[in-house]
Write an enzyme that holds these catalytic residues in place. Sequence first.
Site, PDB file in Angstrom:
ATOM      1  N   TYR A  52     -11.179  31.341   6.770  1.00  0.00           N
ATOM      2  CA  TYR A  52     -12.127  30.262   6.475  1.00  0.00           C
ATOM      3  C   TYR A  52     -12.677  30.458   5.073  1.00  0.00           C
ATOM      4  O   TYR A  52     -13.071  31.567   4.715  1.00  0.00           O
ATOM      5  CB  TYR A  52     -13.284  30.263   7.483  1.00  0.00           C
ATOM      6  CG  TYR A  52     -13.234  29.054   8.370  1.00  0.00           C
ATOM      7  CD1 TYR A  52     -13.261  27.776   7.813  1.00  0.00           C
ATOM      8  CD2 TYR A  52     -13.146  29.168   9.759  1.00  0.00           C
ATOM      9  CE1 TYR A  52     -13.183  26.654   8.614  1.00  0.00           C
ATOM     10  CE2 TYR A  52     -13.069  28.045  10.559  1.00  0.00           C
ATOM     11  CZ  TYR A  52     -13.089  26.787   9.983  1.00  0.00           C
ATOM     12  OH  TYR A  52     -13.007  25.674  10.765  1.00  0.00           O
ATOM     13  N   GLU A  54     -14.795  27.785   3.284  1.00  0.00           N
ATOM     14  CA  GLU A  54     -15.543  26.581   2.861  1.00  0.00           C
ATOM     15  C   GLU A  54     -16.249  26.849   1.537  1.00  0.00           C
ATOM     16  O   GLU A  54     -16.839  27.919   1.344  1.00  0.00           O
ATOM     17  CB  GLU A  54     -16.545  26.185   3.946  1.00  0.00           C
ATOM     18  CG  GLU A  54     -15.861  25.525   5.131  1.00  0.00           C
ATOM     19  CD  GLU A  54     -16.821  25.105   6.228  1.00  0.00           C
ATOM     20  OE1 GLU A  54     -18.029  25.325   6.093  1.00  0.00           O
ATOM     21  OE2 GLU A  54     -16.331  24.557   7.229  1.00  0.00           O
ATOM     22  N   ASP A 198      -3.033   6.607  -8.632  1.00  0.00           N
ATOM     23  CA  ASP A 198      -2.485   7.412  -7.537  1.00  0.00           C
ATOM     24  C   ASP A 198      -1.006   7.590  -7.866  1.00  0.00           C
ATOM     25  O   ASP A 198      -0.216   6.656  -7.749  1.00  0.00           O
ATOM     26  CB  ASP A 198      -2.680   6.649  -6.225  1.00  0.00           C
ATOM     27  CG  ASP A 198      -1.992   7.324  -5.044  1.00  0.00           C
ATOM     28  OD1 ASP A 198      -1.229   8.280  -5.260  1.00  0.00           O
ATOM     29  OD2 ASP A 198      -2.231   6.884  -3.902  1.00  0.00           O
ATOM     30  N   THR A 224      -0.155  13.272  -3.992  1.00  0.00           N
ATOM     31  CA  THR A 224       0.244  14.194  -2.929  1.00  0.00           C
ATOM     32  C   THR A 224       1.063  15.281  -3.611  1.00  0.00           C
ATOM     33  O   THR A 224       1.425  15.165  -4.787  1.00  0.00           O
ATOM     34  CB  THR A 224       1.111  13.500  -1.862  1.00  0.00           C
ATOM     35  OG1 THR A 224       2.185  12.832  -2.521  1.00  0.00           O
ATOM     36  CG2 THR A 224       0.302  12.506  -1.052  1.00  0.00           C
ATOM     37  N   LYS A 227       5.986  15.093  -2.400  1.00  0.00           N
ATOM     38  CA  LYS A 227       7.040  14.112  -2.708  1.00  0.00           C
ATOM     39  C   LYS A 227       7.888  14.661  -3.855  1.00  0.00           C
ATOM     40  O   LYS A 227       8.569  15.658  -3.670  1.00  0.00           O
ATOM     41  CB  LYS A 227       6.415  12.751  -2.997  1.00  0.00           C
ATOM     42  CG  LYS A 227       5.647  12.187  -1.785  1.00  0.00           C
ATOM     43  CD  LYS A 227       5.122  10.792  -2.041  1.00  0.00           C
ATOM     44  CE  LYS A 227       4.442  10.206  -0.813  1.00  0.00           C
ATOM     45  NZ  LYS A 227       2.985  10.413  -0.781  1.00  0.00           N
ATOM     46  N   ARG A 233       2.867  19.691   2.145  1.00  0.00           N
ATOM     47  CA  ARG A 233       2.213  18.425   2.475  1.00  0.00           C
ATOM     48  C   ARG A 233       0.720  18.546   2.150  1.00  0.00           C
ATOM     49  O   ARG A 233       0.032  19.386   2.730  1.00  0.00           O
ATOM     50  CB  ARG A 233       2.421  18.164   3.963  1.00  0.00           C
ATOM     51  CG  ARG A 233       2.110  16.789   4.453  1.00  0.00           C
ATOM     52  CD  ARG A 233       2.856  16.524   5.740  1.00  0.00           C
ATOM     53  NE  ARG A 233       4.255  16.303   5.438  1.00  0.00           N
ATOM     54  CZ  ARG A 233       4.779  15.135   5.044  1.00  0.00           C
ATOM     55  NH1 ARG A 233       3.999  14.079   4.916  1.00  0.00           N
ATOM     56  NH2 ARG A 233       6.056  15.013   4.769  1.00  0.00           N
TER      57      ARG A 233
HETATM   58  N1  DSN Z   1       3.846   7.143   3.376  1.00  0.00           N
HETATM   59  C1  DSN Z   1       4.101   7.382   1.980  1.00  0.00           C
HETATM   60  C2  DSN Z   1       5.364   6.768   1.529  1.00  0.00           C
HETATM   61  O1  DSN Z   1       6.312   6.772   2.292  1.00  0.00           O
HETATM   62  O2  DSN Z   1       5.446   6.321   0.407  1.00  0.00           O
HETATM   63  C3  DSN Z   1       2.966   6.968   1.133  1.00  0.00           C
HETATM   64  O3  DSN Z   1       1.861   7.714   1.509  1.00  0.00           O
END
Ligand code: DSN
Length: 415
Positions: A52, A54, A198, A224, A227, A233
């Site tokens: 933990y 925080e 984003d 994110t 990707k 993730r």
């Molecule tokens: N779900 C994602 C995508 O497939 O682009 C976006 O968050």
Amino acid sequence: MYEHVKKIDKELYASLEKEVNRQEHNIELIASENFASLGVMEMQGSILTNKYAEGYPNKRYYGGCKYIDEIETLAIERIKKLFNAKYANVQPHSGSSANMAAIRSLINKGDKILGMSLDSGGHLTHGYRLSFSGQDYESYSYGVNIETGLIDYEEVSRIAKEIKPKLIICGASAYPRAISFKKFKEIADSVNAYLMADIAHIAGLVVTNNHENPLPYCDIVTSTTHKTLRGPRGGIILTNNEEIYKKVNRNVFPGIQGGPLMHVIGAKAIMAYEDSLPSYKTYIDQVIKNAKAMANEFIKLGYKVVSNGTDNHLLLVDVYNTLGISGKEVENLLESINITLNKNTIPGEKLPPMEASGVRIGTPAMTTRGFKEEEFIKVVHYIDKAIKNRNNESLLNEIKEEVLILTSRFPLFKN
Ligand code: DSN
């Protein structure tokens, strides 16, 4: 693999094993997916999950955080360097929570936001009515030009002047072309709005300078990490503004999250190391070449490709207006021959979103497996042949055999 799970929990292991086989033997074309490295997975499976922590480095609510601080600081410093950002928060559990914290750091509930519409390629958290972003804020959207498939900056400017939003959100989940953050900044300035980008999809391309970096133009940038960045993730928030950074930190913790996922933050640190290597630039260059090769091949075969090509890692193929088959039917058909992708709406969509006229195709995952233009062109022909012979079971079986041969030539785990 997964020897302990196998020994302890046979029921769970049976499903896990099937998923391992699926990933190994499918051609993965979902544009938002990738295959994390063994280093990233090792960190995610590490004992950091036990801790933990925080708070933030050197300001924790728990003892025993000395080494955790080192790890989070490493992740922060590496990610700042990667994006040339002054400040980074690496704690968001996901892109959506990163966006929630980012929006809260810039505006108040009830304020107006302007984001790209979902059916034009935007994201749920950019103002969609069923998301917090469409419920806590008065949300408006811009789309793309139906003919060209491109963002029409003059139209965005017109909408912005009419609505006078407090915040403009740019960035997309299904936009195959480069985004001009500079133009968005001019529009935001003209109406005195904050600008947030984003870059979840194109973050890898930004790191390698294959896409304009939004940091010089935006108040906040979110992404994110799983990707094109090929990490665990999770989410990150970047800014060059110290006051905004302080608000971001408070909004992530304690605003919307409790304890950070330290095993994931450790994995973000190793991701940032991997993404700083020359081999990562080679990888992203190849991701783009592969997407262009696929788009050109589909066009040669007579398919309508949204915007007539791609500048990035994805393409949108309008299967309905090419061959009268919906995106959903294509998704299901291809799943039966071990090719995975998702249906996607196209600009000016006429079908319900669960049917959709298009499919979204991305190259990041199979490029990680080693596919180059030659293999991706083969995949285009598998897709074309399967769609055109969708009632010919023996031919579909033949294509599936070829897919299995191809995937076995490019194993998921090389050692
Ligand atoms: N779900 C994602 C995508 O497939 O682009 C976006 O968050």
